[in-house]
Design an enzyme around this catalytic site. Structure first.
Site, PDB file in Angstrom:
ATOM      1  N   LYS A 200       0.790  -1.223  -0.022  1.00  0.00           N
ATOM      2  CA  LYS A 200       0.221   0.131  -0.004  1.00  0.00           C
ATOM      3  C   LYS A 200       0.722   1.227  -0.064  1.00  0.00           C
ATOM      4  CE  LYS A 200      -2.183   2.780   2.973  1.00  0.00           C
ATOM      5  NZ  LYS A 200      -1.914   4.036   1.949  1.00  0.00           N
ATOM      6  N   GLU A 274      10.148   1.082  10.346  1.00  0.00           N
ATOM      7  CA  GLU A 274      10.738   1.956  10.041  1.00  0.00           C
ATOM      8  C   GLU A 274      10.153   3.363  10.414  1.00  0.00           C
ATOM      9  OE1 GLU A 274      14.139   1.698   9.510  1.00  0.00           O
ATOM     10  OE2 GLU A 274      14.107  -0.107   8.824  1.00  0.00           O
ATOM     11  N   CYS A 308      13.309  10.852   7.292  1.00  0.00           N
ATOM     12  CA  CYS A 308      13.119  10.424   8.727  1.00  0.00           C
ATOM     13  C   CYS A 308      14.527  10.827   9.502  1.00  0.00           C
ATOM     14  CB  CYS A 308      12.866   9.128   8.512  1.00  0.00           C
ATOM     15  SG  CYS A 308      13.958   7.983   7.299  1.00  0.00           S
ATOM     16  N   GLU A 409       9.106  15.383  15.720  1.00  0.00           N
ATOM     17  CA  GLU A 409       9.477  15.369  14.344  1.00  0.00           C
ATOM     18  C   GLU A 409       8.675  16.545  13.404  1.00  0.00           C
ATOM     19  OE1 GLU A 409       8.716  11.973  12.056  1.00  0.00           O
ATOM     20  OE2 GLU A 409      10.699  11.838  11.114  1.00  0.00           O
TER      21      GLU A 409
HETATM   22  P1  NAD Z   1       2.005   7.996   8.233  1.00  0.00           P
HETATM   23  O1  NAD Z   1       2.747   7.181   9.346  1.00  0.00           O
HETATM   24  O2  NAD Z   1       1.136   8.790   8.362  1.00  0.00           O
HETATM   25  O3  NAD Z   1       1.736   7.252   7.039  1.00  0.00           O
HETATM   26  C1  NAD Z   1       2.393   5.976   6.518  1.00  0.00           C
HETATM   27  C2  NAD Z   1       1.923   5.257   5.593  1.00  0.00           C
HETATM   28  O4  NAD Z   1       0.728   4.292   6.622  1.00  0.00           O
HETATM   29  C3  NAD Z   1       0.925   5.822   4.739  1.00  0.00           C
HETATM   30  O5  NAD Z   1       0.787   4.666   3.528  1.00  0.00           O
HETATM   31  C4  NAD Z   1      -0.576   5.559   5.124  1.00  0.00           C
HETATM   32  O6  NAD Z   1      -1.717   5.742   4.477  1.00  0.00           O
HETATM   33  C5  NAD Z   1      -0.542   4.679   6.022  1.00  0.00           C
HETATM   34  N1  NAD Z   1      -1.416   4.404   7.345  1.00  0.00           N
HETATM   35  C6  NAD Z   1      -1.767   5.679   8.145  1.00  0.00           C
HETATM   36  N2  NAD Z   1      -2.619   5.181   9.087  1.00  0.00           N
HETATM   37  C7  NAD Z   1      -2.604   3.596   8.928  1.00  0.00           C
HETATM   38  C8  NAD Z   1      -3.075   2.635   9.824  1.00  0.00           C
HETATM   39  N3  NAD Z   1      -3.824   2.991  10.867  1.00  0.00           N
HETATM   40  N4  NAD Z   1      -2.763   1.545   9.869  1.00  0.00           N
HETATM   41  C9  NAD Z   1      -1.945   1.257   8.612  1.00  0.00           C
HETATM   42  N5  NAD Z   1      -1.695   1.953   7.569  1.00  0.00           N
HETATM   43  C10 NAD Z   1      -1.885   3.218   7.997  1.00  0.00           C
HETATM   44  O7  NAD Z   1       3.870   8.781   7.617  1.00  0.00           O
HETATM   45  P2  NAD Z   1       3.972   9.794   6.726  1.00  0.00           P
HETATM   46  O8  NAD Z   1       3.359  10.932   7.087  1.00  0.00           O
HETATM   47  O9  NAD Z   1       3.434   8.982   5.161  1.00  0.00           O
HETATM   48  O10 NAD Z   1       5.423   9.540   6.358  1.00  0.00           O
HETATM   49  C11 NAD Z   1       6.199  10.419   7.338  1.00  0.00           C
HETATM   50  C12 NAD Z   1       6.810   9.467   8.267  1.00  0.00           C
HETATM   51  O11 NAD Z   1       7.385   8.399   7.881  1.00  0.00           O
HETATM   52  C13 NAD Z   1       7.851  10.221   9.171  1.00  0.00           C
HETATM   53  O12 NAD Z   1       7.612  10.189  10.498  1.00  0.00           O
HETATM   54  C14 NAD Z   1       9.192   9.662   8.742  1.00  0.00           C
HETATM   55  O13 NAD Z   1      10.170   9.658   9.630  1.00  0.00           O
HETATM   56  C15 NAD Z   1       8.834   8.170   8.485  1.00  0.00           C
HETATM   57  N6  NAD Z   1      10.037   7.604   7.678  1.00  0.00           N
HETATM   58  C16 NAD Z   1      10.503   6.666   8.446  1.00  0.00           C
HETATM   59  C17 NAD Z   1      11.737   6.091   7.471  1.00  0.00           C
HETATM   60  C18 NAD Z   1      12.585   5.201   8.094  1.00  0.00           C
HETATM   61  O14 NAD Z   1      13.150   4.332   7.419  1.00  0.00           O
HETATM   62  N7  NAD Z   1      12.775   5.233   9.583  1.00  0.00           N
HETATM   63  C19 NAD Z   1      11.917   6.365   6.130  1.00  0.00           C
HETATM   64  C20 NAD Z   1      10.856   7.309   5.589  1.00  0.00           C
HETATM   65  C21 NAD Z   1       9.766   8.026   6.492  1.00  0.00           C
END
Ligand code: NAD
Length: 506
Positions: A200, A274, A308, A409
Site C-alpha cells: 500500500k 521504520e 526520517c 519530528e
Molecule cells: P504516516 O505514518 O502518516 O503514513 C505512512 C503510511 O501508513 C501511509 O501509507 C498511510 O496511508 C499508512 N497508514 C496511516 N494510518 C494507518 C493505519 N492506521 N494502519 C495502517 N497504515 C496506515 O507517515 P507519512 O506522513 O506518510 O510519512 C512520514 C513519516 O515516515 C515520518 O515520521 C518519517 O520519519 C517516517 N519515515 C521513516 C523512515 C525510516 O526508514 N525510518 C523512512 C521514511 C519515512
C-alpha cells in the site's frame, strides 16, 4: 498591472506549463489497483486525487482501496505463491530482480520526473533516488543466492539443519517522502527470498509505484506483487490485521507505527517498523567549518527536510558557534527555492498543504516560546510560488530543548541549534528524545568521533558526512524509531523464518 505582478504571473504560468507538459508525458494512463496482474477499480468504486504540490493541480485520480480489495490482493498473492512462485529458484528470482533494476534504469528520467511532480522533491534529488532504487534491486538480486541455512554441530545420533523460508504473503506500507525508494527497500528483499507482496503506497504519492507496476508487468508472475492504493485506515489497517498476512513491514510515523503494532498483535504477525526521527548533528571546534556547513545543509535540507533521518537538532561547540551559524545562515539563504522541475532548484515544496500547516504550527510554537529565528520561518514571498507548498529554510536558535518543536519530528526544512561545551552534557541532551534513528558527528579527531558514535543512541551514525545510505548498509532505528533493519542483508533475515530439521541417525 505592475512590472512585479506581471513577472510573477509570467513565472506562475511558466511553472504551470512546465508541469502540465511533464505530467502529460509521465503520468500513467491507468492508475487503478493492481491485483493478480490486472488493473481494476476498487470494490467501493471510490477514488481520490493526488495533487502536484508545486501547482496545486490534480495529477491523477487513483482508486481508494478498502478491506475487500485487500482481501482480493491477499488471495491473489497466496494463489500465485502456492501454485508457482514458491517453486522459483534463487537464480530465477535473481534474474527477475535484475530485470526490474534494468527497467528502472531504462525509465529513470520519467520515474524521476513523476516523483518530482507527485512529491515535490527537486529533480536532481529524484534522480539520486532512482539510482538507489535500481541499486537496491541489484543488491537483493545478489542476496537471492546467499539466503543460507546451517548444518548444526551435533552428536552421531542426529543430523540437524536449518532452512530460511519465506513467510508466504507479506504486507508492506510505505510513506510519501521517498515513494519509489521506500517501495524498493521493501519489495527487493521480500521478493529476493520468495515472498509474494501486497503493497500500500502513501495516498499523497502513489504514482511512481503504479508506474513501476506498468513497467514490470511482464516481468513478474501475476499476483506476486499487488498494489492497493488508498487511505491508512481504509486500506492500510485491514492489511496489518489480515490473517492471510504473515509479516507486515511498515515505514511511516511512530504514531501510526504504534497502531500497526497493535493490529499486528491480533494474529501475532511478524513486524518490522521504520519510524520517525529527531536526529542530532554534532559539530566539534576542530571541524573544517566550510565543509561542516555543507554537511549541515545536506543533513537538514536534503529532500526539503522530509527525511526520517534529517539532522534536525544541531549541536555547535561554543568556540565556533557564532562563526558557524553566520556561515550556515548565509548558505541556507542562498539555497534556490523554486520549481522542483528546474535543474537549479535545491529546495522544493512540501508534499501537501496539510504538511505545510503542520510545519508552520511548530514554527509558531517556537516563536511564541521566544525562540530566535536565525533565518526563515516563513512561506516564500515569491508570487510565482504562491500556489505551491513552500516553506523557507529555517534555523532556530535559543529554544528550550523541551519545546515540542525540538522533541517532535517536524519533517520540514527546520533545524534547531544548541550550544555545547561539556561533552557529557551534550551527549545527554543529544540522546534526550524518544527517537533514535540517526546522528552525525563532524570533527577531525577520529578518537572523539568514535567515542561519540558509541555514546549516541541511534541506529545510524554518520561521521563527517550525512544522509548517505547505499544498499548493503543496515538502516533502522533505536528506541521509538523502529524495529528491524532495511537496505542490507539483515532485511533478508527479516523476510524469512527459520525452520529446524532434526533427523535421527540411529
Ligand atoms: P504516516 O505514518 O502518516 O503514513 C505512512 C503510511 O501508513 C501511509 O501509507 C498511510 O496511508 C499508512 N497508514 C496511516 N494510518 C494507518 C493505519 N492506521 N494502519 C495502517 N497504515 C496506515 O507517515 P507519512 O506522513 O506518510 O510519512 C512520514 C513519516 O515516515 C515520518 O515520521 C518519517 O520519519 C517516517 N519515515 C521513516 C523512515 C525510516 O526508514 N525510518 C523512512 C521514511 C519515512
Amino acid at each position: 498591472m505592475s512590472t512585479d505582478s506581471q513577472s510573477s504571473a509570467k513565472g506562475k504560468n511558466e511553472i504551470l506549463n512546465r508541469h502540465n507538459d511533464a505530467a502529460a508525458n509521465v503520468v500513467p494512463e491507468t492508475v487503478q489497483l493492481y491485483i493478480g496482474g490486472q488493473w481494476m477499480e476498487s470494490a467501493s468504486g471510490e477514488t481520490f486525487e493526488t495533487r502536484d504540490p508545486t501547482t496545486g493541480q490534480t495529477l491523477a485520480t487513483p482508486q481508494a482501496g478498502n478491506s475487500t480489495d485487500i482481501d482480493r490482493a491477499v488471495d491473489a498473492a497466496w494463489k500465485v505463491y502456492d501454485e508457482t512462485w514458491s517453486g522459483y529458484s534463487p537464480a530465477d528470482r535473481q534474474q527477475i530482480l535484475n530485470t526490474i533494476a534494468d527497467r528502472v534504469d531504462e525509465n529513470a528520467e520519467d520515474f524521476a520526473t513523476l516523483e518530482t511532480l507527485d512529491n515535490g522533491k527537486p529533480i536532481s534529488e529524484a534522480r539520486i533516488d532512482m539510482k538507489l532504487v535500481a541499486d537496491h534491486f541489484r543488491y537483493f538480486a545478489g542476496a537471492t543466492r546467499i539466503n543460507e541455512g546451517m548444518t548444526l554441530p551435533s552428536d552421531d545420533r542426529r543430523h540437524v539443519q536449518t532452512l530460511r523460508e519465506p513467510f508466504g504473503v507479506v504486507g508492506q506500507i510505505i510513506p510519501w517522502n521517498f515513494p519509489l525508494l521506500m517501495a524498493a527497500w521493501k519489495l527487493a528483499p521480500a521478493l529476493a527470498v520468495g515472498n509474494a507482496v501486497v503493497l500500500k503506497p502513501a495516498e499523497e504519492t502513489p504514482l511512481t509505484v503504479l508506474k513501476l507496476m506498468h513497467e514490470i508487468d511482464d516481468v513478474l508472475p501475476d499476483g506476486v506483487v499487488n498494489v492497493v492504493t488508498g487511505f491508512g485506515t481504509e486500506a492500510g489497517e485491514p492489511l496489518t490485521a489480515h490473517e492471510g498476512i504473515r509479516k507486515v513491514a511498515f515505514t511511516g510515523s511512530t504514531e501510526v507505527g504504534r497502531e500497526v503494532m497493535k493490529n499486528a498483535a491480533e494474529n501475532i504477525t511478524n513486524i518490522t517498523l521504520e519510524l520517525g526521527g529527531k536526529s542530532p548533528l554534532i559539530v566539534y571546534p576542530d571541524a573544517d567549518l566550510d565543509r561542516a556547513v555543507q554537511t549541515t545543509i545536506t543533513a537538514i535540507f536534503f529532500n526539503t527536510g522530509e527525511c526520517c533521518c534529517a539532522g534536525s537538532r544541531l549541536f555547535l561547540h561554543a568556540e565556533i558557534k557564532d562563526e558557524f551559524l553566520t556561515k550556515l545562515a548565509k548558505a541556507a539563504e542562498n539555497l534556490t527555492v523554486d520549481d522542483p522541475l528546474l535543474e537549479s532548484t535545491q529546495l522544493g515544496p512540501k508534499v501537501t498543504e496539510e504538511q505545510v500547516t503542520r510545519t508552520m504550527d511548530y514554527i509558531d510554537e517556537a516563536r511564541k516560546a521566544g525562540a530566535e529565528f536565525v533565518t526563515g520561518g516563513e512561506r516564500p514571498d515569491d508570487e510565482a510560488l504562491a500556489e505551491g507548498c513552500f516553506v523557507t529554510p529555517t534555523l532556530i536558535d535559543n529554544i528550550d530543548h523541551d519545546n515540542r518543536a525540538v522533541q517532535e519530528e517536524i519533517f520540514g526544512p527546520v533545524q534547531e541549534v544548541f550550544e555545547w561545551t561539556d561533552y557529557n552534557e551534550m551527549i545527554d541532551l543529544a540522546n534526550d528524545v524518544d527517537y533514535g534513528l540517526a546522528a552525525g558527528v563532524i570533527t577531525s579527531d577520529l578518537t572523539e568521533a568514535h567515542r561519540a558514535a558509541r555514546d549516541l543512541e541511534a541506529g545510524n551514525i554518520w561521521i563527517n558526512q550525512y544522509n548517505d545510505f547505499p544498499a548493503g548498509q543496515p538502516f533502522g532505528g533505536y528506541k521509538q524509531s523502529g524495529i528491524g533493519r532495511e537496505t542490507a542483508f539483515e532485511a533478508v533475515e527479516h523476510y524469512t523464518q527459520t525452520k529446524t530439521i532434526n533427523m535421527a541417525l540411529d
